[in-house]
Design a protein around this motif. Structure first.
Motif, PDB file in Angstrom:
ATOM      1  N   THR A  41      16.780  54.833  85.589  1.00  0.00           N
ATOM      2  CA  THR A  41      17.777  53.627  84.950  1.00  0.00           C
ATOM      3  C   THR A  41      17.111  53.044  83.616  1.00  0.00           C
ATOM      4  O   THR A  41      17.667  52.996  82.506  1.00  0.00           O
ATOM      5  N   MET A  42      15.908  52.810  83.696  1.00  0.00           N
ATOM      6  CA  MET A  42      15.209  52.237  82.542  1.00  0.00           C
ATOM      7  C   MET A  42      15.229  53.414  81.299  1.00  0.00           C
ATOM      8  O   MET A  42      15.446  52.887  80.231  1.00  0.00           O
ATOM      9  N   ASP A  43      14.968  54.564  81.610  1.00  0.00           N
ATOM     10  CA  ASP A  43      15.006  55.734  80.528  1.00  0.00           C
ATOM     11  C   ASP A  43      16.370  55.577  80.155  1.00  0.00           C
ATOM     12  O   ASP A  43      16.649  55.615  78.943  1.00  0.00           O
ATOM     13  N   ARG A  46      16.826  52.454  77.852  1.00  0.00           N
ATOM     14  CA  ARG A  46      15.915  52.614  76.755  1.00  0.00           C
ATOM     15  C   ARG A  46      16.438  53.666  75.625  1.00  0.00           C
ATOM     16  O   ARG A  46      15.971  53.779  74.596  1.00  0.00           O
ATOM     17  N   GLY A  47      17.435  54.483  76.095  1.00  0.00           N
ATOM     18  CA  GLY A  47      17.785  55.703  75.484  1.00  0.00           C
ATOM     19  C   GLY A  47      16.870  56.882  75.189  1.00  0.00           C
ATOM     20  O   GLY A  47      16.904  57.553  74.323  1.00  0.00           O
ATOM     21  N   ARG A  48      15.892  57.003  76.309  1.00  0.00           N
ATOM     22  CA  ARG A  48      15.052  58.115  76.198  1.00  0.00           C
ATOM     23  C   ARG A  48      15.266  59.524  76.831  1.00  0.00           C
ATOM     24  O   ARG A  48      14.714  60.411  76.859  1.00  0.00           O
ATOM     25  N   LEU A  49      16.480  59.469  77.332  1.00  0.00           N
ATOM     26  CA  LEU A  49      17.048  60.681  78.085  1.00  0.00           C
ATOM     27  C   LEU A  49      18.001  61.332  76.936  1.00  0.00           C
ATOM     28  O   LEU A  49      18.700  60.620  76.281  1.00  0.00           O
ATOM     29  N   THR A  50      17.831  62.907  76.663  1.00  0.00           N
ATOM     30  CA  THR A  50      19.138  63.511  76.034  1.00  0.00           C
ATOM     31  C   THR A  50      20.174  63.785  76.800  1.00  0.00           C
ATOM     32  O   THR A  50      20.334  63.526  78.061  1.00  0.00           O
ATOM     33  N   TYR A  51      21.247  64.238  76.078  1.00  0.00           N
ATOM     34  CA  TYR A  51      22.303  64.323  76.740  1.00  0.00           C
ATOM     35  C   TYR A  51      22.320  65.668  77.695  1.00  0.00           C
ATOM     36  O   TYR A  51      22.890  65.324  78.663  1.00  0.00           O
ATOM     37  N   ALA A  52      21.370  66.481  77.571  1.00  0.00           N
ATOM     38  CA  ALA A  52      21.348  67.580  78.617  1.00  0.00           C
ATOM     39  C   ALA A  52      20.677  66.779  79.889  1.00  0.00           C
ATOM     40  O   ALA A  52      20.980  67.200  80.979  1.00  0.00           O
ATOM     41  N   GLU A  53      19.536  65.964  79.553  1.00  0.00           N
ATOM     42  CA  GLU A  53      19.209  65.431  80.976  1.00  0.00           C
ATOM     43  C   GLU A  53      20.065  64.600  81.561  1.00  0.00           C
ATOM     44  O   GLU A  53      20.032  64.449  82.622  1.00  0.00           O
ATOM     45  N   LEU A  54      20.927  64.071  80.784  1.00  0.00           N
ATOM     46  CA  LEU A  54      22.030  63.045  81.655  1.00  0.00           C
ATOM     47  C   LEU A  54      22.899  63.922  82.428  1.00  0.00           C
ATOM     48  O   LEU A  54      23.334  63.709  83.316  1.00  0.00           O
ATOM     49  N   ASN A  58      24.437  64.052  86.213  1.00  0.00           N
ATOM     50  CA  ASN A  58      25.535  63.596  86.199  1.00  0.00           C
ATOM     51  C   ASN A  58      25.975  62.304  85.950  1.00  0.00           C
ATOM     52  O   ASN A  58      26.845  61.668  86.815  1.00  0.00           O
ATOM     53  N   ILE A  59      25.321  61.812  84.588  1.00  0.00           N
ATOM     54  CA  ILE A  59      25.652  60.596  84.159  1.00  0.00           C
ATOM     55  C   ILE A  59      26.382  60.985  83.136  1.00  0.00           C
ATOM     56  O   ILE A  59      25.954  61.503  82.170  1.00  0.00           O
ATOM     57  N   PRO A  60      27.848  60.498  82.958  1.00  0.00           N
ATOM     58  CA  PRO A  60      28.456  60.928  81.635  1.00  0.00           C
ATOM     59  C   PRO A  60      28.062  59.823  80.548  1.00  0.00           C
ATOM     60  O   PRO A  60      27.504  58.798  80.676  1.00  0.00           O
ATOM     61  N   HIS A  61      27.951  60.585  79.216  1.00  0.00           N
ATOM     62  CA  HIS A  61      27.427  59.839  78.296  1.00  0.00           C
ATOM     63  C   HIS A  61      28.625  59.590  77.160  1.00  0.00           C
ATOM     64  O   HIS A  61      29.645  60.266  77.064  1.00  0.00           O
ATOM     65  N   SER A  62      28.594  58.560  76.370  1.00  0.00           N
ATOM     66  CA  SER A  62      29.568  58.277  75.592  1.00  0.00           C
ATOM     67  C   SER A  62      28.742  58.633  74.042  1.00  0.00           C
ATOM     68  O   SER A  62      27.513  58.330  73.772  1.00  0.00           O
ATOM     69  N   GLU A  63      29.734  59.052  73.135  1.00  0.00           N
ATOM     70  CA  GLU A  63      29.492  59.331  71.711  1.00  0.00           C
ATOM     71  C   GLU A  63      29.643  58.003  70.670  1.00  0.00           C
ATOM     72  O   GLU A  63      30.516  57.474  70.855  1.00  0.00           O
TER      73      GLU A  63
END
Length: 63
Positions: A41-43, A46-54, A58-63
């Motif tokens: 959650t903290m990563d 803080r924006g430390r995860l890449t889209y691939a890691e998200l 199974n966490i959807p990302h917004s662009e």
């Protein structure tokens, strides 16, 4: 003027009912979702995860 007031009240009632339905649906989804570990959650925050890691968790990302 009375008709407009009644129509406005009816429209407001429909909007409120739709909002409640959306809230109830999301609340039900939260009950079945598994919580993420705190470090993940903290990563995310803080924006430390890449889209691939998200995607792997199974966490959807917004662009």
């Amino acid at each position: 003027m009375r008709k407009n007031t009644n129509l406005h009240a009816a429209e407001k009632g429909l909007e409120d009912a739709a909002d409640v339905a959306i809230y109830d649906e999301r609340k039900a989804q939260l009950k079945i979702e598994k919580a993420l570990p705190a470090d993940v959650t903290m990563d995310i925050l803080r924006g430390r995860l890449t889209y691939a890691e998200l995607a792997q968790i199974n966490i959807p990302h917004s662009e």
